[in-house]
Design a protein around this motif. Structure first.
Motif, PDB file in Angstrom:
ATOM      1  N   GLY A 205      -9.659  -2.462 -21.740  1.00 17.32           N
ATOM      2  CA  GLY A 205      -9.712  -2.205 -20.247  1.00 17.32           C
ATOM      3  C   GLY A 205     -11.021  -1.857 -19.501  1.00 17.32           C
ATOM      4  N   GLY A 206     -11.110  -2.530 -18.495  1.00 16.49           N
ATOM      5  CA  GLY A 206     -12.028  -2.461 -17.330  1.00 16.49           C
ATOM      6  C   GLY A 206     -12.331  -1.049 -17.251  1.00 16.49           C
ATOM      7  N   ALA A 207     -14.108  -0.844 -16.578  1.00 13.70           N
ATOM      8  CA  ALA A 207     -14.316   0.297 -16.164  1.00 13.70           C
ATOM      9  C   ALA A 207     -13.478   1.245 -14.918  1.00 13.70           C
ATOM     10  N   GLU A 208     -12.761   0.466 -14.896  1.00  9.79           N
ATOM     11  CA  GLU A 208     -12.268   1.365 -13.673  1.00  9.79           C
ATOM     12  C   GLU A 208     -10.785   1.610 -13.300  1.00  9.79           C
ATOM     13  N   ILE A 209     -10.098   3.063 -12.894  1.00  8.37           N
ATOM     14  CA  ILE A 209      -8.526   2.335 -13.074  1.00  8.37           C
ATOM     15  C   ILE A 209      -8.467   2.765 -11.774  1.00  8.37           C
ATOM     16  N   PHE A 210      -6.752   2.023 -10.911  1.00  5.50           N
ATOM     17  CA  PHE A 210      -6.067   1.886 -10.003  1.00  5.50           C
ATOM     18  C   PHE A 210      -5.038   2.212 -10.650  1.00  5.50           C
ATOM     19  N   THR A 211      -4.371   2.693  -8.825  1.00  5.56           N
ATOM     20  CA  THR A 211      -3.282   2.617  -8.600  1.00  5.56           C
ATOM     21  C   THR A 211      -2.354   1.423  -8.158  1.00  5.56           C
ATOM     22  N   GLN A 212      -1.147   1.412  -8.186  1.00  5.86           N
ATOM     23  CA  GLN A 212      -0.449  -0.108  -7.641  1.00  5.86           C
ATOM     24  C   GLN A 212      -1.250  -0.226  -6.138  1.00  5.86           C
ATOM     25  N   THR A 213      -1.261   0.852  -5.624  1.00  7.46           N
ATOM     26  CA  THR A 213      -1.621   1.252  -4.551  1.00  7.46           C
ATOM     27  C   THR A 213      -2.514   1.146  -4.354  1.00  7.46           C
ATOM     28  N   GLU A 214      -3.196   1.785  -4.888  1.00  6.33           N
ATOM     29  CA  GLU A 214      -5.091   1.519  -4.951  1.00  6.33           C
ATOM     30  C   GLU A 214      -5.710   0.259  -4.595  1.00  6.33           C
ATOM     31  N   MET A 215      -4.996  -0.071  -5.402  1.00  6.08           N
ATOM     32  CA  MET A 215      -5.501  -2.061  -5.458  1.00  6.08           C
ATOM     33  C   MET A 215      -4.375  -2.988  -4.006  1.00  6.08           C
ATOM     34  N   ALA A 216      -3.263  -2.746  -4.678  1.00  4.89           N
ATOM     35  CA  ALA A 216      -2.935  -2.995  -2.466  1.00  4.89           C
ATOM     36  C   ALA A 216      -3.745  -2.694  -1.391  1.00  4.89           C
ATOM     37  N   ARG A 217      -4.325  -0.981  -1.933  1.00  4.38           N
ATOM     38  CA  ARG A 217      -5.294  -1.047  -0.061  1.00  4.38           C
ATOM     39  C   ARG A 217      -6.911  -1.857  -0.494  1.00  4.38           C
TER      40      ARG A 217
END
Length: 442
Positions: A205-217
């Motif tokens: 995967g990519g170098a950054e990890i996001f929750t779905q909420t974080e991607m939405a924000r």
């Protein structure tokens, strides 16, 4: 220059284009399989390291000899949406099996296949079953192999931007599930590196990890809008999956099943690589919003399109049909008039330097008369005597956008053709347009 020859299948798709660029950059002699070489740019067709073969991966007879002289194969063949009568089983499994059969016949040394992260956990859904069936077949073939399992593409994350542009993002549960999506260019480098690697499976995967909420924000942040996130109970997601299986056509349900399954699981791949960052990707997508349709067509390089229409020409359409065209379709007409991929098209205005015609007017009028088409629709595409793709319009107000419908054309008991009741395909013209672009990616 490298001495090993590589066969790349899926070279015109989203990931395949990046893999091809990486192979040529690393000076690998490369053979690609495409349906129509005329769709490739002249620069590619004349590249000294590139050989182009016209074939259909779903039709084994056309693949005979495609692996002759090839040392290793990379396949990114697969579809997200089932269309053109093709299923996941026919493409994700059988098309790759056709390639594997040829590879075995010609003594290819290694086969690299791009599947999906946590594929084992998705065997119960149609796309997962087809992909993992091929994985099983590849492992049992006796050929050296590598399975690349990406967590998710940056391009798939644009769904957050699309929802944010409508001022609201809906998530299931608490939006707590995390993933590390990867850019196609970064994933391509991983695929090419495995030509010399020894791993049997690469979960990446990519170098950054996001929750779905974080991607939405993040999507709202890029658009400079206040975050407006709604959380639906997970039983709603499960109900959609359960009911959709019986109520929706398989061609539509498959993609929904995949998306809703991913939305209920963590997808953080252990190998975390790449120079690209999601915020910068979102910003680049947002900054290209002006002349969006024309840029997307040019970016692909696989489509033909017309000159854009002016205000007078658009007004002529509205007067002839007695309607007001939705704003997004007006933008489409003004940028590219109409477009096509082979004989599949999005209807509009056909305009060249010294001539203009109005197929959207002619076809809509014809079907109003011949098939009693409702005046609430215009015809975006007509597969003669089979089905229509229709766009909702109004004669009273100018809509910003509207749903795109499909309607079957059938022959009644009296031998006359009629239109069945239209059923929704897409919630917006933009979604329909993006699906149209997938014709080249698939």
């Amino acid at each position: 220059m490298k001495t090993e020859k590589i066969l790349l299948a899926g070279a015109t798709g989203y990931l395949g284009q990046y893999i091809l660029a990486a192979l040529l950059r690393e000076e690998y002699p490369t053979r690609i399989v495409v349906r129509n070489k005329s769709k490739l740019s002249p620069a590619l067709l004349t590249h000294p390291l590139l050989e182009v073969v016209e074939a259909e991966v779903t039709q084994p007879d056309t693949l005979q000899g495609v692996c002759k002289g090839v040392h290793k194969v990379i396949s990114s063949v697969g579809i997200t949406r089932q269309k053109d009568g093709l299923t996941y089983e026919q493409v994700d499994f059988q098309a790759n099996k056709n390639l594997l059969d040829e590879a075995l016949l010609e003594g290819v040394r290694k086969f690299i296949y791009v599947s999906v992260f946590k594929g084992e956990a998705m065997r119960h859904i149609a796309i997962g079953a087809a992909k993992e069936r091929f994985v099983d077949t590849l492992k049992a073939s006796g050929l050296d192999y590598c399975i690349i399992r990406p967590s998710g593409f940056y391009s798939d994350m644009t769904v957050f931007l699309k929802m944010a542009k409508k001022d609201k993002i809906c998530l299931f549960g608490k939006g707590q599930y995390a993933m590390n999506p990867i850019h196609g260019e970064d994933l391509a480098e991983v695929c090419v590196a495995q030509l010399e690697g020894y791993e049997r499976e690469v979960n990446v995967g990519g170098a950054e990890i996001f929750t779905q909420t974080e991607m939405a924000r993040l999507a709202f942040e890029v658009l400079h809008k206040p975050a407006n996130i709604s959380y639906l109970p997970d039983w709603v997601r499960r109900l959609i999956l359960k009911m959709g299986k019986y109520l929706l056509p398989k061609s539509i349900y498959g993609a929904i099943e995949f998306f809703l399954t991913i939305m209920a699981m963590d997808a953080v791949a252990p190998m975390q690589v790449g120079k690209h960052r999601l915020k910068a990707f979102f910003e680049s997508i947002n900054s290209s919003a002006d002349r969006y349709y024309l840029k997307r067509l040019k970016q692909s390089g696989e489509f033909e399109y017309s000159l854009g229409a002016n205000a007078e020409e658009i007004k002529h359409i509205e007067e002839e049909l007695g309607i007001l065209l939705p704003e997004v379709y007006v933008n489409f007409l003004s940028e590219c008039g109409s477009c096509n991929y082979g004989d599949v098209y999005i209807n509009g205005i056909y305009k060249e330097k010294d001539s203009i015609s109005y197929p959207i007017v002619e076809l809509t009028k014809q079907l109003r008369e011949d098939l009693h088409l409702s005046e609430d629709f215009i015809v975006l595409h007509y597969e003669v005597d089979e089905f229509l793709t229709l766009y909702k319009v109004s004669n009273r107000v100018r809509l910003k956008d509207a749903k795109v419908f499909e309607a079957e054309v059938y022959c009644n008991d009296k031998g006359a053709f009629e239109i069945d009741k239209p059923t929704p395909m897409f919630d917006s013209f933009e979604e329909y347009f993006e699906d149209f672009l997938d014709l080249a990616e698939d």
